[in-house]
Structure formats: structure tokens, C-alpha cells
Design a protein around this motif. Structure first.
Motif, PDB file in Angstrom:
ATOM      1  N   GLN A  24      14.499 -13.634  57.876  1.00  0.00           N
ATOM      2  CA  GLN A  24      15.955 -13.601  57.765  1.00  0.00           C
ATOM      3  C   GLN A  24      16.588 -14.897  58.255  1.00  0.00           C
ATOM      4  O   GLN A  24      17.525 -15.403  57.645  1.00  0.00           O
ATOM      5  CB  GLN A  24      16.520 -12.417  58.539  1.00  0.00           C
ATOM      6  CG  GLN A  24      16.287 -11.119  57.841  1.00  0.00           C
ATOM      7  CD  GLN A  24      16.911  -9.960  58.563  1.00  0.00           C
ATOM      8  OE1 GLN A  24      17.366 -10.098  59.686  1.00  0.00           O
ATOM      9  NE2 GLN A  24      16.934  -8.819  57.920  1.00  0.00           N
ATOM     10  N   THR A  28      18.752 -17.390  56.007  1.00  0.00           N
ATOM     11  CA  THR A  28      20.105 -17.702  56.473  1.00  0.00           C
ATOM     12  C   THR A  28      20.282 -19.204  56.646  1.00  0.00           C
ATOM     13  O   THR A  28      21.320 -19.760  56.284  1.00  0.00           O
ATOM     14  CB  THR A  28      20.397 -16.977  57.799  1.00  0.00           C
ATOM     15  OG1 THR A  28      20.252 -15.576  57.596  1.00  0.00           O
ATOM     16  CG2 THR A  28      21.801 -17.262  58.278  1.00  0.00           C
ATOM     17  N   VAL A  40      27.713 -17.762  63.125  1.00  0.00           N
ATOM     18  CA  VAL A  40      28.133 -16.369  63.001  1.00  0.00           C
ATOM     19  C   VAL A  40      27.091 -15.574  62.210  1.00  0.00           C
ATOM     20  O   VAL A  40      26.715 -14.466  62.597  1.00  0.00           O
ATOM     21  CB  VAL A  40      29.521 -16.287  62.322  1.00  0.00           C
ATOM     22  CG1 VAL A  40      29.908 -14.846  62.040  1.00  0.00           C
ATOM     23  CG2 VAL A  40      30.566 -16.964  63.174  1.00  0.00           C
ATOM     24  N   MET A  41      26.628 -16.142  61.117  1.00  0.00           N
ATOM     25  CA  MET A  41      25.637 -15.455  60.290  1.00  0.00           C
ATOM     26  C   MET A  41      24.317 -15.270  61.041  1.00  0.00           C
ATOM     27  O   MET A  41      23.663 -14.229  60.918  1.00  0.00           O
ATOM     28  CB  MET A  41      25.405 -16.209  58.981  1.00  0.00           C
ATOM     29  CG  MET A  41      26.584 -16.138  58.038  1.00  0.00           C
ATOM     30  SD  MET A  41      27.114 -14.456  57.679  1.00  0.00           S
ATOM     31  CE  MET A  41      25.727 -13.827  56.794  1.00  0.00           C
ATOM     32  N   ILE A  43      23.921 -14.908  64.300  1.00  0.00           N
ATOM     33  CA  ILE A  43      24.138 -13.842  65.290  1.00  0.00           C
ATOM     34  C   ILE A  43      24.162 -12.479  64.608  1.00  0.00           C
ATOM     35  O   ILE A  43      23.547 -11.517  65.087  1.00  0.00           O
ATOM     36  CB  ILE A  43      25.435 -14.104  66.078  1.00  0.00           C
ATOM     37  CG1 ILE A  43      25.260 -15.341  66.957  1.00  0.00           C
ATOM     38  CG2 ILE A  43      25.829 -12.896  66.909  1.00  0.00           C
ATOM     39  CD1 ILE A  43      26.547 -15.865  67.561  1.00  0.00           C
ATOM     40  N   ILE A  44      24.856 -12.383  63.480  1.00  0.00           N
ATOM     41  CA  ILE A  44      24.935 -11.113  62.754  1.00  0.00           C
ATOM     42  C   ILE A  44      23.548 -10.677  62.283  1.00  0.00           C
ATOM     43  O   ILE A  44      23.192  -9.497  62.377  1.00  0.00           O
ATOM     44  CB  ILE A  44      25.923 -11.220  61.576  1.00  0.00           C
ATOM     45  CG1 ILE A  44      27.342 -11.329  62.115  1.00  0.00           C
ATOM     46  CG2 ILE A  44      25.800 -10.041  60.635  1.00  0.00           C
ATOM     47  CD1 ILE A  44      28.386 -11.641  61.067  1.00  0.00           C
ATOM     48  N   GLN A  45      22.740 -11.607  61.779  1.00  0.00           N
ATOM     49  CA  GLN A  45      21.387 -11.278  61.318  1.00  0.00           C
ATOM     50  C   GLN A  45      20.533 -10.732  62.454  1.00  0.00           C
ATOM     51  O   GLN A  45      19.813  -9.753  62.289  1.00  0.00           O
ATOM     52  CB  GLN A  45      20.716 -12.516  60.719  1.00  0.00           C
ATOM     53  CG  GLN A  45      21.262 -12.912  59.395  1.00  0.00           C
ATOM     54  CD  GLN A  45      20.921 -11.914  58.309  1.00  0.00           C
ATOM     55  OE1 GLN A  45      19.915 -11.231  58.352  1.00  0.00           O
ATOM     56  NE2 GLN A  45      21.780 -11.834  57.330  1.00  0.00           N
ATOM     57  N   VAL A  47      21.562  -9.295  65.265  1.00  0.00           N
ATOM     58  CA  VAL A  47      22.087  -7.988  65.695  1.00  0.00           C
ATOM     59  C   VAL A  47      21.691  -6.892  64.704  1.00  0.00           C
ATOM     60  O   VAL A  47      21.201  -5.821  65.109  1.00  0.00           O
ATOM     61  CB  VAL A  47      23.622  -8.055  65.870  1.00  0.00           C
ATOM     62  CG1 VAL A  47      24.215  -6.673  66.050  1.00  0.00           C
ATOM     63  CG2 VAL A  47      23.974  -8.944  67.042  1.00  0.00           C
ATOM     64  N   ILE A  48      21.869  -7.128  63.422  1.00  0.00           N
ATOM     65  CA  ILE A  48      21.528  -6.121  62.421  1.00  0.00           C
ATOM     66  C   ILE A  48      20.034  -5.812  62.437  1.00  0.00           C
ATOM     67  O   ILE A  48      19.633  -4.644  62.374  1.00  0.00           O
ATOM     68  CB  ILE A  48      21.979  -6.585  61.021  1.00  0.00           C
ATOM     69  CG1 ILE A  48      23.501  -6.556  60.926  1.00  0.00           C
ATOM     70  CG2 ILE A  48      21.364  -5.721  59.924  1.00  0.00           C
ATOM     71  CD1 ILE A  48      24.048  -7.167  59.658  1.00  0.00           C
ATOM     72  N   THR A  49      19.210  -6.845  62.539  1.00  0.00           N
ATOM     73  CA  THR A  49      17.757  -6.629  62.574  1.00  0.00           C
ATOM     74  C   THR A  49      17.342  -5.864  63.818  1.00  0.00           C
ATOM     75  O   THR A  49      16.504  -4.961  63.755  1.00  0.00           O
ATOM     76  CB  THR A  49      17.023  -7.985  62.511  1.00  0.00           C
ATOM     77  OG1 THR A  49      17.457  -8.678  61.356  1.00  0.00           O
ATOM     78  CG2 THR A  49      15.523  -7.789  62.461  1.00  0.00           C
TER      79      THR A  49
END
Length: 66
Positions: A24, A28, A40-41, A43-45, A47-49
Motif C-alpha cells: 500500500q 501510495t 495525509v494519504m 497516514i490514512i493507508q 490507519v485503514i490497514t
């Protein structure tokens, strides 16, 4: 299967988590590298993972350790 999961379940999830994060983050980086949303992307990746692997581990524990 329950015995294998009881002994090696956490290790399997950690290995899967590392592989998922590497793929990921690589994708990204390739897509969002030159934009302002890169951090931002990332961090979001992560957190989601993390949430997805944690939920999968909890569900697998519930199903395999009955």
C-alpha cells in the motif's frame, strides 16, 4: 487448524500486516508522490490497514478458537 492458529496466529497477522503496508505504501508513493496530500494519504493507508488487520485477527480468533 486451531492448534496452528493458537501457536502462530499473531505471527501470521504481523507478517500479513507488513506485506500489506509495504504494497500500500509503495502504491501510495507512486500515485501521490508529487502532491500536497502525500502525507495525509500515507497516514490514512496505515490507519485503514491497521484497523482491517486488527478486525481480521479478532474475527479469526473468534472462529478458530471455539
Amino acid at each position: 487448524m486451531s492448534g496452528i492458529w493458537k501457536k502462530h496466529g499473531k505471527v501470521i497477522c504481523v507478517v500479513f500486516y507488513i506485506i500489506a503496508l509495504v504494497f500500500q505504501l509503495m502504491v501510495t508513493t507512486l500515485i501521490w508522490k508529487e502532491t500536497n496530500l502525500f502525507a495525509v494519504m500515507l497516514i490514512i493507508q496505515v490507519v485503514i490497514t491497521t484497523i482491517a488487520v486488527w478486525a481480521a485477527y479478532k474475527i479469526a480468533n473468534r472462529m478458530l478458537l471455539k
